[in-house]
Write an enzyme that holds these catalytic residues in place. Structure first.
Site, PDB file in Angstrom:
ATOM      1  N   ALA A  99       0.987  -1.130  -0.073  1.00 36.49           N
ATOM      2  CA  ALA A  99       0.113  -0.162   0.086  1.00 36.49           C
ATOM      3  C   ALA A  99       0.976   1.162  -0.071  1.00 36.49           C
ATOM      4  O   ALA A  99       1.958   1.364   0.797  1.00 36.49           O
ATOM      5  CB  ALA A  99      -0.930  -0.008   1.221  1.00 36.49           C
TER       6      ALA A  99
ATOM      7  N   TYR B  12       7.987  11.418  -0.918  1.00 36.76           N
ATOM      8  CA  TYR B  12       7.923   9.856  -1.316  1.00 36.76           C
ATOM      9  C   TYR B  12       9.330   9.190  -1.304  1.00 36.76           C
ATOM     10  O   TYR B  12       9.364   7.998  -0.856  1.00 36.76           O
ATOM     11  CB  TYR B  12       7.241  10.022  -2.679  1.00 36.76           C
ATOM     12  CG  TYR B  12       6.704   8.724  -3.295  1.00 36.76           C
ATOM     13  CD1 TYR B  12       5.636   7.900  -3.129  1.00 36.76           C
ATOM     14  CD2 TYR B  12       7.830   7.827  -4.237  1.00 36.76           C
ATOM     15  CE1 TYR B  12       5.470   6.818  -3.785  1.00 36.76           C
ATOM     16  CE2 TYR B  12       7.328   6.975  -4.909  1.00 36.76           C
ATOM     17  CZ  TYR B  12       6.271   6.200  -4.784  1.00 36.76           C
ATOM     18  OH  TYR B  12       5.891   4.887  -5.273  1.00 36.76           O
TER      19      TYR B  12
HETATM   20  N1  CAA Z   1      12.462  17.616 -13.737  1.00 40.10           N
HETATM   21  C1  CAA Z   1      12.871  18.961 -14.147  1.00 40.10           C
HETATM   22  N2  CAA Z   1      12.032  19.972 -13.867  1.00 40.10           N
HETATM   23  C2  CAA Z   1      10.771  19.608 -13.638  1.00 40.10           C
HETATM   24  C3  CAA Z   1      10.241  18.394 -13.432  1.00 40.10           C
HETATM   25  C4  CAA Z   1      11.355  17.452 -13.569  1.00 40.10           C
HETATM   26  N3  CAA Z   1      10.813  16.071 -13.412  1.00 40.10           N
HETATM   27  N4  CAA Z   1       9.104  18.553 -13.313  1.00 40.10           N
HETATM   28  C5  CAA Z   1       8.674  19.733 -13.174  1.00 40.10           C
HETATM   29  N5  CAA Z   1       9.909  20.512 -13.428  1.00 40.10           N
HETATM   30  C6  CAA Z   1       9.926  21.980 -13.475  1.00 40.10           C
HETATM   31  C7  CAA Z   1       8.994  22.567 -14.538  1.00 40.10           C
HETATM   32  O1  CAA Z   1       9.555  22.564 -15.975  1.00 40.10           O
HETATM   33  C8  CAA Z   1       9.001  23.870 -14.172  1.00 40.10           C
HETATM   34  O2  CAA Z   1      10.011  24.651 -14.373  1.00 40.10           O
HETATM   35  P1  CAA Z   1      10.088  26.286 -14.677  1.00 40.10           P
HETATM   36  O3  CAA Z   1       9.525  26.922 -13.281  1.00 40.10           O
HETATM   37  O4  CAA Z   1      11.310  26.590 -15.154  1.00 40.10           O
HETATM   38  O5  CAA Z   1       8.984  26.362 -15.824  1.00 40.10           O
HETATM   39  C9  CAA Z   1       8.719  23.742 -12.685  1.00 40.10           C
HETATM   40  O6  CAA Z   1       9.480  22.429 -12.262  1.00 40.10           O
HETATM   41  C10 CAA Z   1       7.585  23.750 -11.967  1.00 40.10           C
HETATM   42  O7  CAA Z   1       7.835  23.903 -10.711  1.00 40.10           O
HETATM   43  P2  CAA Z   1       6.384  24.332  -9.705  1.00 40.10           P
HETATM   44  O8  CAA Z   1       6.798  24.367  -8.492  1.00 40.10           O
HETATM   45  O9  CAA Z   1       5.332  25.257 -10.257  1.00 40.10           O
HETATM   46  O10 CAA Z   1       5.591  22.620  -9.971  1.00 40.10           O
HETATM   47  P3  CAA Z   1       4.302  22.331 -10.391  1.00 40.10           P
HETATM   48  O11 CAA Z   1       3.288  22.489  -9.594  1.00 40.10           O
HETATM   49  O12 CAA Z   1       4.024  22.461 -11.865  1.00 40.10           O
HETATM   50  O13 CAA Z   1       4.305  20.549  -9.957  1.00 40.10           O
HETATM   51  C11 CAA Z   1       5.384  18.563 -10.048  1.00 40.10           C
HETATM   52  C12 CAA Z   1       5.685  19.853 -10.163  1.00 40.10           C
HETATM   53  C13 CAA Z   1       4.406  18.154  -8.897  1.00 40.10           C
HETATM   54  C14 CAA Z   1       6.512  17.825  -9.694  1.00 40.10           C
HETATM   55  C15 CAA Z   1       4.810  17.802 -11.389  1.00 40.10           C
HETATM   56  O14 CAA Z   1       5.668  18.365 -12.355  1.00 40.10           O
HETATM   57  C16 CAA Z   1       4.728  16.313 -11.320  1.00 40.10           C
HETATM   58  O15 CAA Z   1       3.463  15.886 -10.791  1.00 40.10           O
HETATM   59  N6  CAA Z   1       5.684  15.743 -11.738  1.00 40.10           N
HETATM   60  C17 CAA Z   1       5.614  14.242 -11.541  1.00 40.10           C
HETATM   61  C18 CAA Z   1       6.318  13.703 -10.343  1.00 40.10           C
HETATM   62  C19 CAA Z   1       6.626  12.125 -10.318  1.00 40.10           C
HETATM   63  O16 CAA Z   1       7.462  11.820 -11.169  1.00 40.10           O
HETATM   64  N7  CAA Z   1       5.889  11.565  -9.684  1.00 40.10           N
HETATM   65  C20 CAA Z   1       5.812  10.146  -9.928  1.00 40.10           C
HETATM   66  C21 CAA Z   1       4.553   9.562  -9.465  1.00 40.10           C
HETATM   67  S1  CAA Z   1       4.513   7.659  -9.900  1.00 40.10           S
HETATM   68  C22 CAA Z   1       5.307   7.072  -8.414  1.00 40.10           C
HETATM   69  O17 CAA Z   1       5.671   7.858  -7.674  1.00 40.10           O
HETATM   70  C23 CAA Z   1       5.467   5.803  -8.927  1.00 40.10           C
HETATM   71  C24 CAA Z   1       6.594   5.365  -8.579  1.00 40.10           C
HETATM   72  O18 CAA Z   1       7.454   4.934  -7.338  1.00 40.10           O
HETATM   73  C25 CAA Z   1       7.655   5.315  -9.783  1.00 40.10           C
HETATM   74  P1  NAP Z   2      -2.369   2.238  -6.584  1.00 41.55           P
HETATM   75  O1  NAP Z   2      -3.131   1.593  -7.664  1.00 41.55           O
HETATM   76  O2  NAP Z   2      -2.949   3.565  -6.082  1.00 41.55           O
HETATM   77  O3  NAP Z   2      -2.755   1.414  -5.495  1.00 41.55           O
HETATM   78  C1  NAP Z   2      -2.491   1.713  -4.011  1.00 41.55           C
HETATM   79  C2  NAP Z   2      -3.010   1.056  -2.927  1.00 41.55           C
HETATM   80  O4  NAP Z   2      -2.538   1.349  -1.611  1.00 41.55           O
HETATM   81  C3  NAP Z   2      -4.464   0.965  -2.917  1.00 41.55           C
HETATM   82  O5  NAP Z   2      -5.178  -0.395  -3.122  1.00 41.55           O
HETATM   83  C4  NAP Z   2      -4.799   1.888  -1.676  1.00 41.55           C
HETATM   84  O6  NAP Z   2      -6.036   1.099  -1.272  1.00 41.55           O
HETATM   85  C5  NAP Z   2      -3.903   1.492  -0.862  1.00 41.55           C
HETATM   86  N1  NAP Z   2      -3.646   2.455   0.116  1.00 41.55           N
HETATM   87  C6  NAP Z   2      -3.267   3.581   0.273  1.00 41.55           C
HETATM   88  N2  NAP Z   2      -3.382   4.315   1.282  1.00 41.55           N
HETATM   89  C7  NAP Z   2      -3.880   3.151   2.102  1.00 41.55           C
HETATM   90  C8  NAP Z   2      -3.964   3.283   3.735  1.00 41.55           C
HETATM   91  N3  NAP Z   2      -3.758   4.500   4.266  1.00 41.55           N
HETATM   92  N4  NAP Z   2      -4.290   2.072   4.227  1.00 41.55           N
HETATM   93  C9  NAP Z   2      -4.610   0.893   3.417  1.00 41.55           C
HETATM   94  N5  NAP Z   2      -4.246   1.071   2.140  1.00 41.55           N
HETATM   95  C10 NAP Z   2      -4.052   2.064   1.595  1.00 41.55           C
HETATM   96  O7  NAP Z   2      -0.922   2.242  -6.555  1.00 41.55           O
HETATM   97  P2  NAP Z   2      -0.136   1.270  -7.349  1.00 41.55           P
HETATM   98  O8  NAP Z   2       0.753   1.777  -8.525  1.00 41.55           O
HETATM   99  O9  NAP Z   2      -0.551   0.022  -7.383  1.00 41.55           O
HETATM  100  O10 NAP Z   2       1.199   1.283  -6.166  1.00 41.55           O
HETATM  101  C11 NAP Z   2       1.399   0.100  -5.363  1.00 41.55           C
HETATM  102  C12 NAP Z   2       2.638   0.457  -4.479  1.00 41.55           C
HETATM  103  O11 NAP Z   2       3.719   0.194  -5.375  1.00 41.55           O
HETATM  104  C13 NAP Z   2       2.888   1.773  -3.743  1.00 41.55           C
HETATM  105  O12 NAP Z   2       3.584   1.596  -2.606  1.00 41.55           O
HETATM  106  C14 NAP Z   2       3.537   2.514  -4.656  1.00 41.55           C
HETATM  107  O13 NAP Z   2       4.050   3.407  -4.089  1.00 41.55           O
HETATM  108  C15 NAP Z   2       4.424   1.475  -5.300  1.00 41.55           C
HETATM  109  N6  NAP Z   2       5.107   1.749  -6.609  1.00 41.55           N
HETATM  110  C16 NAP Z   2       4.480   1.773  -7.574  1.00 41.55           C
HETATM  111  C17 NAP Z   2       4.718   2.371  -8.774  1.00 41.55           C
HETATM  112  C18 NAP Z   2       3.849   2.602  -9.902  1.00 41.55           C
HETATM  113  O14 NAP Z   2       4.786   3.012 -10.944  1.00 41.55           O
HETATM  114  N7  NAP Z   2       2.808   2.440 -10.166  1.00 41.55           N
HETATM  115  C19 NAP Z   2       6.370   2.402  -9.081  1.00 41.55           C
HETATM  116  C20 NAP Z   2       7.218   1.895  -7.786  1.00 41.55           C
HETATM  117  C21 NAP Z   2       6.584   1.708  -6.808  1.00 41.55           C
HETATM  118  P3  NAP Z   2      -7.447   1.732  -1.221  1.00 41.55           P
HETATM  119  O15 NAP Z   2      -7.878   1.820  -2.874  1.00 41.55           O
HETATM  120  O16 NAP Z   2      -8.416   0.715  -0.655  1.00 41.55           O
HETATM  121  O17 NAP Z   2      -7.252   3.038  -0.423  1.00 41.55           O
END
Ligand code: CAA
Ligand code: NAP
Length: 247
Positions: A89, A153
Site C-alpha cells: 500500500a 515519497y
Molecule cells: N525535472 C525537472 N524539472 C521539472 C520536472 C522534472 N521532472 N518536473 C517539473 N519541473 C519543472 C517545470 O519544468 C517547471 O520549471 P520552470 O519553473 O522553469 O518552468 C517547474 O518545475 C514547475 O515547478 P512548480 O513548483 O510550479 O511545480 P508544479 O506545481 O508545476 O508541479 C510536479 C511539479 C508536482 C513535480 C509535477 O511536475 C509532477 O507531478 N511531476 C511528476 C512527479 C513524479 O514523477 N511523480 C511520480 C509519481 S508515480 C510514482 O511515484 C510511482 C513510482 O514509484 C515510480
Molecule cells: P494504486 O493503484 O494507487 O494502489 C495503492 C493501494 O494502496 C490502493 O489499493 C490503496 O487502497 C492502498 N492504500 C493507500 N493508502 C492506504 C492506507 N492508508 N491504508 C490501506 N491501504 C492504503 O498504486 P500502485 O501503483 O498499485 O502502487 C502500489 C505500491 O507500489 C505503492 O507502494 C507504490 O508506491 C509502489 N510503486 C508504484 C509504482 C508505479 O509506477 N505504479 C512504482 C514504484 C512503486 P484503497 O484503494 O483501498 O485506498
C-alpha cells in the site's frame, strides 16, 4: 505442505491486484487489505470471484498501528498465521519541496513508511517462531535515485530499504527473509495521475526501454521472493525499471 497465507496490503490497487492474482495462482491463500473508507471493496471482490479467485479482504488503515494490529489479529483468527507479507500500500502527494506542506509530508511518511513498521511488527515474530517467513517491501526507483516533486515519497521509499536491511540481519537465522523491490514507472492509476505532458516529456525519455512496466512483471518478482527457491536472498533491493536506474 500446508497452503501458505500471503497478505498483500493495498491488494485492490494496480500493482496489488496483480500480486494477489499471481500469489493465488501459485497456490497461496491470499488476503488483501483495503482502506477502511474504500466503498468499492465488495465490487472488486465480486469481480475477482468472477475470474475464479476467492480472496479474503479486510479493512485496514496501514498508517495506523492500532488499525494494523486489529486487522492482523482478525486475519490470524479467521484465515491463519501469515507466512508472506507484502507491504505494497502506498500513496503520492507530489509537489515541489517549496510548496510542500506538513500534511503532505506526514501523509506519505505515515502511509508508505510507518505502515512497514505497523504491519511487519505484528507478524514477523510469528514467522520467526514457525521458522519460515517472507517480508517483501514495495519501494520505488524514486527511493533509489530521488524524483523531482517527491521529497516525501523518495524519503519514505529510501527509508523502507533501510528497514529491510536491518530487519534482514535480525531475522537471517530464523528462516525469515526481508527484501525490497524497487519498481520503476508501472502503468497503474498512481502513474496515470502524473500530468500527461510531464509523463511524456520528462519521464518516459528517462526509461531506456521507452515504456512503462506492467504490474504482472512486478508480481512475478514478488512470486520469486516469496518462494522457497529465494531462501538465500535477504536484505536485497531488486530494481525492476526498464533500465531507469542506470540513467
Ligand atoms: N525535472 C525537472 N524539472 C521539472 C520536472 C522534472 N521532472 N518536473 C517539473 N519541473 C519543472 C517545470 O519544468 C517547471 O520549471 P520552470 O519553473 O522553469 O518552468 C517547474 O518545475 C514547475 O515547478 P512548480 O513548483 O510550479 O511545480 P508544479 O506545481 O508545476 O508541479 C510536479 C511539479 C508536482 C513535480 C509535477 O511536475 C509532477 O507531478 N511531476 C511528476 C512527479 C513524479 O514523477 N511523480 C511520480 C509519481 S508515480 C510514482 O511515484 C510511482 C513510482 O514509484 C515510480
Ligand atoms: P494504486 O493503484 O494507487 O494502489 C495503492 C493501494 O494502496 C490502493 O489499493 C490503496 O487502497 C492502498 N492504500 C493507500 N493508502 C492506504 C492506507 N492508508 N491504508 C490501506 N491501504 C492504503 O498504486 P500502485 O501503483 O498499485 O502502487 C502500489 C505500491 O507500489 C505503492 O507502494 C507504490 O508506491 C509502489 N510503486 C508504484 C509504482 C508505479 O509506477 N505504479 C512504482 C514504484 C512503486 P484503497 O484503494 O483501498 O485506498
Amino acid at each position: 505442505m500446508a497452503q501458505r497465507v500471503a497478505l498483500v496490503t493495498g491488494g485492490m490497487g494496480g500493482l496489488g491486484e496483480a500480486i494477489c492474482i499471481k500469489l493465488a495462482a501459485l497456490g497461496h491463500k491470499v488476503v488483501t487489505t483495503h482502506s477502511p473508507g474504500n466503498t468499492k471493496a465488495q465490487e472488486w471482490l465480486d469481480s475477482m470471484t468472477k475470474l475464479g479467485f476467492s480472496f479474503h479482504a479486510y479493512p485496514c488503515d496501514v498508517a495506523s498501528f492500532d488499525s494494523a494490529q486489529a486487522c492482523l489479529k482478525r486475519v490470524a483468527g479467521e484465515v491463519g498465521a501469515i507466512d508472506v507479507l507484502v507491504n505494497n500500500a502506498g500513496i503520492t502527494r507530489d509537489t515541489t519541496f517549496r510548496k510542500m506542506d506538513k500534511a503532505s509530508w506526514d501523509a506519505v511518511i505515515e502511509t508508505n513508511l510507518d505502515s512497514v513498521f505497523n504491519m511487519t511488527k505484528n507478524v514477523i515474530d510469528g514467522m520467526a517462531e514457525r521458522g519460515w517467513g517472507r517480508v517483501i517491501n514495495i519501494s520505488s526507483v524514486n527511493g533509489q535515485k530521488g524524483a523531482f516533486g517527491q521529497t516525501n515519497y523518495s524519503a519514505a521509499k529510501a527509508g523502507m530499504h533501510g528497514f529491510t536491511k536491518a530487519a534482514a540481519l535480525e531475522y537471517s537465522k530464523k528462516g525469515v527473509t526481508v527484501n525490497t523491490i524497487s519498481p520503476g514507472y508501472i502503468g497503474t492509476k498512481m502513474v496515470m495521475a502524473i500530468p500527461t505532458e510531464v509523463l511524456e516529456s520528462k519521464i518516459i525519455p528517462q526509461i531506456p526501454m521507452g515504456r512503462l512496466g506492467k504490474p504482472e512483471e512486478v508480481a512475478g518478482l514478488v512470486a520469486y521472493l516469496s518462494s522457497d527457491e529465494a531462501a538465500f536472498v535477504t536484505g536485497a533491493n531488486i530494481a525492476i525499471n526498464g533500465g531507469q536506474h542506470m540513467q
